[in-house]
Design an enzyme around this catalytic site. Sequence first.
Site, PDB file in Angstrom:
ATOM      1  CE  LYS A  70      -4.132  -1.448   2.902  1.00 24.03           C
ATOM      2  NZ  LYS A  70      -5.151  -1.854   3.039  1.00 24.03           N
ATOM      3  CG  ASP A 106      -8.378   0.719   3.751  1.00 23.81           C
ATOM      4  OD1 ASP A 106      -9.014  -0.371   3.393  1.00 23.81           O
ATOM      5  OD2 ASP A 106      -6.374   0.296   3.462  1.00 23.81           O
ATOM      6  NE  ARG A 155       3.500  -5.675  19.225  1.00 26.54           N
ATOM      7  CZ  ARG A 155       3.534  -6.741  18.209  1.00 26.54           C
ATOM      8  NH1 ARG A 155       2.825  -7.530  18.379  1.00 26.54           N
ATOM      9  NH2 ARG A 155       4.239  -5.734  16.756  1.00 26.54           N
TER      10      ARG A 155
END
Length: 273
Positions: A70, A106, A155
């Site tokens: 992408k 998206d 994370r």
Amino acid sequence: MLNTETKLFAVLGYPVKHSFSPQMQNAWFEKEKLNCAYMPFEVEPKNLKKTVEALKLLGFSGINVTIPHKTEAMKYLDYADKASKLIGSINTIALKNGKLYGYNTDYSGFSSDLISKNVKVKGNTALVFGAGGGARAVIYALKSGGAKHIYISNRTHKNAVKLAKEFKIEALSVSKISDILPKCKLIVNASACGMKKTDALPFEINNIGQDAVIYDLIYNKPTPFVKAAKENKIRFFTGEGMLIKQGAHGFKIWTGICPDTKSALKLLNKFMR
Ligand code: NAP
């Protein structure tokens, strides 16, 4: 029936076997009685440029690019729209008169899914968990939708800090999330947490407001976010709507037609069984 008039479309990914796009796009072409065909191609990153050039040479009309292409695919465009430039990635290319036009559907798929589900963004505070490509599209959608404040957590904290700087939002370490949850009206899991059976919920969500909404971009797994939403009786959505609407927006760019998203949802449910 394929013939010399058939317009050709492709999705390029690595891997690409999991992709629902060929079934969805071909079903829409059939329903709209368009002489078009859509094919998946597994393309290694080192071959992306050559593949895009080959599809251009062969006269393809449209291309979807999925993970991991992408961002790289942007380099081969003649034109990228404003949203995709700010997000830093595309998933849809239209080929017209030998030129490549890139779009990120998206973000628009996520935005219109929120609207269709009456999830208010304007003036609200949101938390985005994740700092990859999906998170970038979500943050752009929330900013465009007028969110009052956006927190990002991830994370690997430094990746959240990087996106926070770029999009001018606030990065938060995972251990601090529970402090701000009561004021968040929307919590988005834009990470891959939940793709593996062993993935655990990265933060407690028991102090979330009862009017909050949890949206998990993952649509094909019972993620810890969805389980926690059910346990805490919080309204939640998973990513099917975003997936279908990003495809529908691509279809509209290519054909000018808004396709039937309800039939695509039925097809997706069959595909996932
Ligand atoms: P990506 O660019 O590879 O980013 C992955 C993100 O997930 C990173 O922030 C990574 O954190 C985090 N992550 C990975 N494994 C994790 C774990 N076990 N626990 C916590 N965080 C973890 O991927 P992406 O394109 O953003 O996609 C993210 C997810 O959204 C995927 O599951 C994808 O299928 C889904 N998605 C759905 C749609 C849709 O249409 N519904 C669209 C786009 C994406 P680190 O920085 O620490 O590595």
